[in-house]
Design an enzyme around this catalytic site. Structure first.
Site, PDB file in Angstrom:
ATOM      1  N   ASN A  25       6.839 -11.171   9.854  1.00 52.60           N
ATOM      2  CA  ASN A  25       5.107 -11.135   9.570  1.00 52.60           C
ATOM      3  C   ASN A  25       4.788 -12.646   9.875  1.00 52.60           C
ATOM      4  OD1 ASN A  25       2.822 -11.302   8.372  1.00 52.60           O
ATOM      5  ND2 ASN A  25       3.293 -10.296   6.420  1.00 52.60           N
ATOM      6  N   ARG A 109       4.208  -7.010  12.130  1.00 51.75           N
ATOM      7  CA  ARG A 109       3.350  -6.782  11.579  1.00 51.75           C
ATOM      8  C   ARG A 109       2.193  -7.227  12.434  1.00 51.75           C
ATOM      9  NH1 ARG A 109      -0.246 -10.055   6.962  1.00 51.75           N
ATOM     10  NH2 ARG A 109      -1.729  -8.482   6.706  1.00 51.75           N
ATOM     11  N   HIS A 198      -5.201  -3.899   5.110  1.00 47.39           N
ATOM     12  CA  HIS A 198      -3.816  -3.665   4.017  1.00 47.39           C
ATOM     13  C   HIS A 198      -3.420  -2.052   4.206  1.00 47.39           C
ATOM     14  CE1 HIS A 198      -5.816  -6.628   0.920  1.00 47.39           C
ATOM     15  NE2 HIS A 198      -4.700  -7.081   1.837  1.00 47.39           N
ATOM     16  N   ARG A 259     -12.774 -15.018  -1.201  1.00 43.76           N
ATOM     17  CA  ARG A 259     -13.526 -14.651  -0.318  1.00 43.76           C
ATOM     18  C   ARG A 259     -14.818 -14.121  -1.103  1.00 43.76           C
ATOM     19  NH1 ARG A 259      -9.102 -11.025   2.850  1.00 43.76           N
ATOM     20  NH2 ARG A 259      -7.593 -12.658   2.525  1.00 43.76           N
ATOM     21  N   GLU A 402       5.383  -3.486   2.126  1.00 39.11           N
ATOM     22  CA  GLU A 402       4.799  -3.247   3.411  1.00 39.11           C
ATOM     23  C   GLU A 402       5.896  -3.766   4.356  1.00 39.11           C
ATOM     24  OE1 GLU A 402       0.454  -5.228   3.474  1.00 39.11           O
ATOM     25  OE2 GLU A 402       1.729  -6.114   1.887  1.00 39.11           O
TER      26      GLU A 402
END
Ligand code: AMP
Length: 420
Positions: A25, A109, A198, A259, A402
């Site tokens: 990743n 990923r 996600h 964010r 993940e």
């Protein structure tokens, strides 16, 4: 030139067994990796490389059940980083395999797969071009993913590489959920639409929730709340994502650590003018200086806010309240979108570790037929059903994984090709 990308043929010819999968990743200055033995889905080692291309780059390598080894070396680029990771994995002292040839496949990923990639794929030259084409809509995320893929292809020639996309799971969203209220040509010309992110996490926890309920995911309506530094919610109706809170970029939706999440778009030109910001500066403002950090003026970490709020800090309390309110509103919206709900799942840093936030979000959702059990809710980082007994709508805490989804997809794709 791309002969080594015709791996499907090579695989079919050699009939290679896939046991050990290297999961990679890559971020812009970091690489996370895991080596997973698919017989028993056992993590053999994991690692994190940080500060690539900067001063003070490090590799933290942890063989399963052992201490973390901290290596400090110059890591100018991702290729050197991947070489270091492999060196650590094959080290006599703290390695877990003898040499690189024991790695049977690599799973990467990849953040953005656009509309083209609706599932994970074996990487061929054509797929590489497809991922490159998505750089335009994911200029921050896809390029580092490509550095990692290219580095692994060069270093591990002949080893199959698979791309697993964050966006793929949400490609089942219907047009009503993904279109913005912009002229349709913007969608056709530039692909301006909602994609969602996600995806591997939402898919993993929804599958796990179905397993825990001893039901098939295709028979359930699940709301998955991935609440970490980045946060998104997904409505998964009968096995398919039908809506999710992030959009064209991971900036849309919930307010997050730094964010803003969704805001009135008219605020952007207003602030640009008032604060004398250019496009780059407003982008930075909304991505790195807003969210709960912006509201609290203190921190992007919920742990800091929870303790500050306990000490009476009003703005930290406000940031927590705004966050929980938004999550609750999304849950309500997705119940309406799916015509009901059977399970709500909490995952990621905050979702897995904050009984306080889970309680705050679920407080008031009793009309749905659910209630948190306050004792069961006192769990951190462990899989557990936390709703009261016999609740019609189950609530779960499920730590996301993940890397395992990436390893499983890589394994399944390679096995399918071998069987051809
Ligand atoms: P992630 O992005 O999934 O790694 O989540 C990181 C975020 O989870 C941190 O910024 C914290 O805000 C939150 N978090 C992690 N542990 C806790 C905890 N014990 N209590 C509250 N929030 C937590």
């Amino acid at each position: 030139m791309y002969w080594y990308l015709r791996l499907d043929l090579i695989l079919a010819l050699t009939g290679r067994l896939i046991v050990i999968v290297f999961v990679v990743n890559c971020g812009s200055s970091s690489i996370k990796y895991q080596l997973i033995n698919m017989e028993g889905e056992r993590v053999m080692a994991k690692g994190l490389i940080e500060r690539i291309g900067m001063e003070g780059s490090t590799l933290k390598h942890t063989p399963a059940g052992k201490y973390t080894i901290d290596l400090k070396e110059e890591i100018p680029d991702h290729k050197v980083g991947i070489r270091m990771a492999i060196k650590a994995l094959t080290s006599k002292e703290y390695g877990v395999i003898k040499d690189m040839s024991e790695i049977d496949a690599v799973g990467h990923r990849v953040v953005h797969g656009g509309e083209r990639f609706t599932d994970s794929v074996l990487i061929t030259s054509d797929v590489l071009r497809g991922i490159e084409a998505c750089c335009e809509i994911a200029p921050l995320h896809n390029p580092p993913n490509l550095y990692g893929i290219n580095a692994c292809m060069e270093i591990m020639r002949g080893t199959p590489q698979v791309a697993v996309f964050d966006t793929a799971f949400h490609q089942t969203m219907p047009k009503v959920a993904y279109l913005y209220g912009l002229p349709y040509e913007m969608y056709v010309k530039y692909g301006v639409r909602r994609y969602g992110f996600h995806g591997t996490s939402h898919k993993y926890v929804a599958l796990r929730a179905a397993e825990l309920m001893q039901e098939h995911m295709n028979d359930l309506r699940i709301i998955s709340c991935h609440l970490g530094n980045g946060a998104s919610i997904a409505a998964i109706k009968y096995g398919k994502s039908i809506d999710t809170s992030m959009g064209y970029t991971p900036l849309e939706g919930l307010i997050m650590g730094t964010r803003s999440g969704e805001i009135d778009p008219a605020i952007i030109p207003f602030l640009m003018e008032k604060e004398n910001m250019n496009a780059q500066q407003i982008d930075d403002y909304l991505n790195r200086r807003s969210g709960i950090l912006g509201i609290s003026g203190l921190s992007s970490d919920f742990r800091d806010l929870e303790s500050a709020a306990n000490r009476g800090d009003d703005r930290s309390q406000l940031a927590i309240d705004v966050f929980a309110y938004k999550v609750k509103k999304y849950i309500g919206g997705y119940v309406a979108a799916m015509g009901g709900v059977d399970a709500i799942v909490f995952t990621a840093g905050l979702g897995e570790n904050s009984p306080f936030m889970r309680d705050k979000i679920c407080n008031g959702l009793e009309y749905l037929g659910t209630r948190i059990d306050p004792d069961l809710n006192q769990v951190r980082g462990k899989e557990r059903e936390i709703s009261v007994r016999r609740a019609r709508v189950k609530i779960f805490v499920i730590p996301t994984n993940e890397e395992l989804v990436i390893a499983r997809d890589t394994y399944n794709i390679c096995r399918r090709i071998i069987k051809l």
